[in-house]
Design a protein around this motif. Sequence first.
Motif, PDB file in Angstrom:
ATOM      1  N   UNK A  75     -27.468  26.871  15.405  1.00 29.36           N
ATOM      2  CA  UNK A  75     -28.763  26.500  15.770  1.00 29.36           C
ATOM      3  C   UNK A  75     -28.947  25.306  17.612  1.00 29.36           C
ATOM      4  N   UNK A  76     -28.102  23.944  16.980  1.00 27.05           N
ATOM      5  CA  UNK A  76     -28.037  22.991  17.277  1.00 27.05           C
ATOM      6  C   UNK A  76     -27.012  23.244  18.548  1.00 27.05           C
ATOM      7  N   UNK A  77     -26.327  24.181  19.189  1.00 29.91           N
ATOM      8  CA  UNK A  77     -24.857  24.289  20.075  1.00 29.91           C
ATOM      9  C   UNK A  77     -26.930  25.755  20.775  1.00 29.91           C
ATOM     10  N   UNK A  78     -27.420  26.623  20.345  1.00 31.04           N
ATOM     11  CA  UNK A  78     -28.073  26.798  21.143  1.00 31.04           C
ATOM     12  C   UNK A  78     -29.607  25.945  21.814  1.00 31.04           C
ATOM     13  N   UNK A  79     -29.853  25.724  20.957  1.00 26.51           N
ATOM     14  CA  UNK A  79     -30.685  24.416  21.425  1.00 26.51           C
ATOM     15  C   UNK A  79     -30.095  23.588  22.901  1.00 26.51           C
ATOM     16  N   UNK A  80     -29.088  22.913  22.468  1.00 27.09           N
ATOM     17  CA  UNK A  80     -28.765  22.026  23.640  1.00 27.09           C
ATOM     18  C   UNK A  80     -28.214  22.919  24.520  1.00 27.09           C
ATOM     19  N   UNK A  81     -27.483  23.911  24.597  1.00 25.83           N
ATOM     20  CA  UNK A  81     -26.741  24.309  26.119  1.00 25.83           C
ATOM     21  C   UNK A  81     -28.263  24.405  26.560  1.00 25.83           C
ATOM     22  N   UNK A  82     -29.777  24.615  26.035  1.00 26.89           N
ATOM     23  CA  UNK A  82     -30.439  24.984  26.640  1.00 26.89           C
ATOM     24  C   UNK A  82     -31.287  24.016  28.005  1.00 26.89           C
ATOM     25  N   UNK A  83     -31.113  22.733  26.931  1.00 25.28           N
ATOM     26  CA  UNK A  83     -31.265  21.564  26.837  1.00 25.28           C
ATOM     27  C   UNK A  83     -30.744  21.014  28.346  1.00 25.28           C
ATOM     28  N   UNK A  84     -29.093  21.445  28.319  1.00 27.12           N
ATOM     29  CA  UNK A  84     -28.660  21.358  29.462  1.00 27.12           C
ATOM     30  C   UNK A  84     -28.964  21.962  31.117  1.00 27.12           C
ATOM     31  N   UNK A  85     -29.774  22.853  30.263  1.00 25.38           N
ATOM     32  CA  UNK A  85     -29.750  24.037  31.242  1.00 25.38           C
ATOM     33  C   UNK A  85     -30.564  23.581  32.387  1.00 25.38           C
ATOM     34  N   UNK A  86     -31.828  23.257  31.610  1.00 27.25           N
ATOM     35  CA  UNK A  86     -33.118  22.517  32.107  1.00 27.25           C
ATOM     36  C   UNK A  86     -32.535  21.390  33.151  1.00 27.25           C
ATOM     37  N   UNK A  87     -31.828  20.020  32.439  1.00 29.89           N
ATOM     38  CA  UNK A  87     -31.749  18.797  33.334  1.00 29.89           C
ATOM     39  C   UNK A  87     -30.418  19.645  34.714  1.00 29.89           C
ATOM     40  N   UNK A  88     -29.821  20.316  34.864  1.00 30.01           N
ATOM     41  CA  UNK A  88     -29.697  20.910  35.797  1.00 30.01           C
ATOM     42  C   UNK A  88     -29.898  21.451  36.382  1.00 30.01           C
ATOM     43  N   UNK A  89     -31.527  22.072  35.950  1.00 33.74           N
ATOM     44  CA  UNK A  89     -32.242  22.378  36.997  1.00 33.74           C
ATOM     45  C   UNK A  89     -32.565  21.410  38.620  1.00 33.74           C
ATOM     46  N   UNK A  90     -32.328  20.306  37.708  1.00 33.33           N
ATOM     47  CA  UNK A  90     -32.935  18.971  38.879  1.00 33.33           C
ATOM     48  C   UNK A  90     -32.166  18.091  38.841  1.00 33.33           C
ATOM     49  N   UNK A  91     -30.585  17.678  38.166  1.00 30.06           N
ATOM     50  CA  UNK A  91     -29.814  16.756  38.331  1.00 30.06           C
ATOM     51  C   UNK A  91     -28.389  17.209  37.535  1.00 30.06           C
ATOM     52  N   UNK A  92     -27.261  17.398  38.615  1.00 31.06           N
ATOM     53  CA  UNK A  92     -26.610  17.863  38.577  1.00 31.06           C
ATOM     54  C   UNK A  92     -25.343  17.206  37.395  1.00 31.06           C
ATOM     55  N   UNK A  93     -25.372  16.147  36.580  1.00 30.84           N
ATOM     56  CA  UNK A  93     -25.333  15.020  35.414  1.00 30.84           C
ATOM     57  C   UNK A  93     -26.007  15.044  34.557  1.00 30.84           C
ATOM     58  N   UNK A  94     -25.605  15.753  32.891  1.00 31.21           N
ATOM     59  CA  UNK A  94     -26.085  15.311  32.125  1.00 31.21           C
ATOM     60  C   UNK A  94     -25.859  14.377  31.361  1.00 31.21           C
ATOM     61  N   UNK A  95     -26.488  13.527  30.290  1.00 31.23           N
ATOM     62  CA  UNK A  95     -25.710  13.046  28.765  1.00 31.23           C
ATOM     63  C   UNK A  95     -25.834  13.806  27.792  1.00 31.23           C
ATOM     64  N   UNK A  96     -24.828  13.399  27.128  1.00 33.57           N
ATOM     65  CA  UNK A  96     -25.053  13.665  25.270  1.00 33.57           C
ATOM     66  C   UNK A  96     -24.317  12.265  24.738  1.00 33.57           C
ATOM     67  N   UNK A  97     -25.069  12.196  23.640  1.00 38.14           N
ATOM     68  CA  UNK A  97     -24.704  11.186  23.037  1.00 38.14           C
ATOM     69  C   UNK A  97     -24.977  11.253  21.235  1.00 38.14           C
TER      70      UNK A  97
END
Length: 298
Positions: A75-97
């Motif tokens: 479930x996390x994999x699907x959610x996190x990839x969606x979050x990353x896509x949302x971030x990349x729509x506005x910024x070329x860098x995402x932080x995963x921590x």
Amino acid sequence: MNTAIIIAGPTAAGKTGLAIRLAQHFGTRIISADSRQCYREISIGTAKPTPEQLAAVPHYFINSHSIKEQVSAGIYERLALGYAEEIFAHNPVAIVCGGTGLYIRAFAEGIDDMPAIPDAVRDHVRQAYADHGLAWLQAQLRERDPAFWAVAETENPHRLVRALEVLEATGQSITTFRTATRRERPFRIIKIGVTIPKPELHANIHLRVDQMMAEGLVEEVRAVLPYRTHNALQTVGYQEIFAYLDGHLTLPEAVTQIKDHTRQYAKRQLTWFTRDKAFQWFDPRGDDKILSYLQSQL
């Protein structure tokens, strides 16, 4: 090219503070990779970022779910990839921590689909573990699932419980569901590992546990007693307080065990992440060195 910067390492090493500073530097957002901080009802024992930290940088997967829900690595994999896509729509860098190695692997490489575990099986296995302890759990898997035992983290009860649940539910070893098929991601991944000298790390852990107790960890654990078989509560900080509430430990004994078990957990986290040679390791307080490395990679 879009880039996810992964920050991982042992608990109490300083990951959160570094992630926030990097997110502010790049003007971006943070995706948590912690398997427990997503639950709204448990904040003290999970060492969530403070309200001030959450206000400083937008975070995904913090307080996003109820303890009444089960969240898996898949479930996390699907959610996190969606979050990353949302971030990349506005910024070329995402932080995963975060410090949950399986979640970071799921985000970076994908994860095998595991069979659903019926509630009755999950409750039976976890109650048996609560009654009989780690030695019983180890003996069950050593005898009944030698293929898993040969590659298991034998001191990690969370992984052992999961393997026994799969065995009980399907009659097959959890290893039969592992294909190790790596999935390519449409973005670059840079992995940063952070840790500090062991004496400092252990001091941070002890201080953090004392702060958790002062902030009301016992009351938090008491409030989630009805959900004690939940994945997120089969972990350090909760199991020891359950034992105290059940009358098996005194409170000082529980606190000592939390500190001991957290140090052991930090060691397992380091072992997990250092196996991945893609990680470049830093002291999290060395922002200049970390930024210099990141700039050379971007």
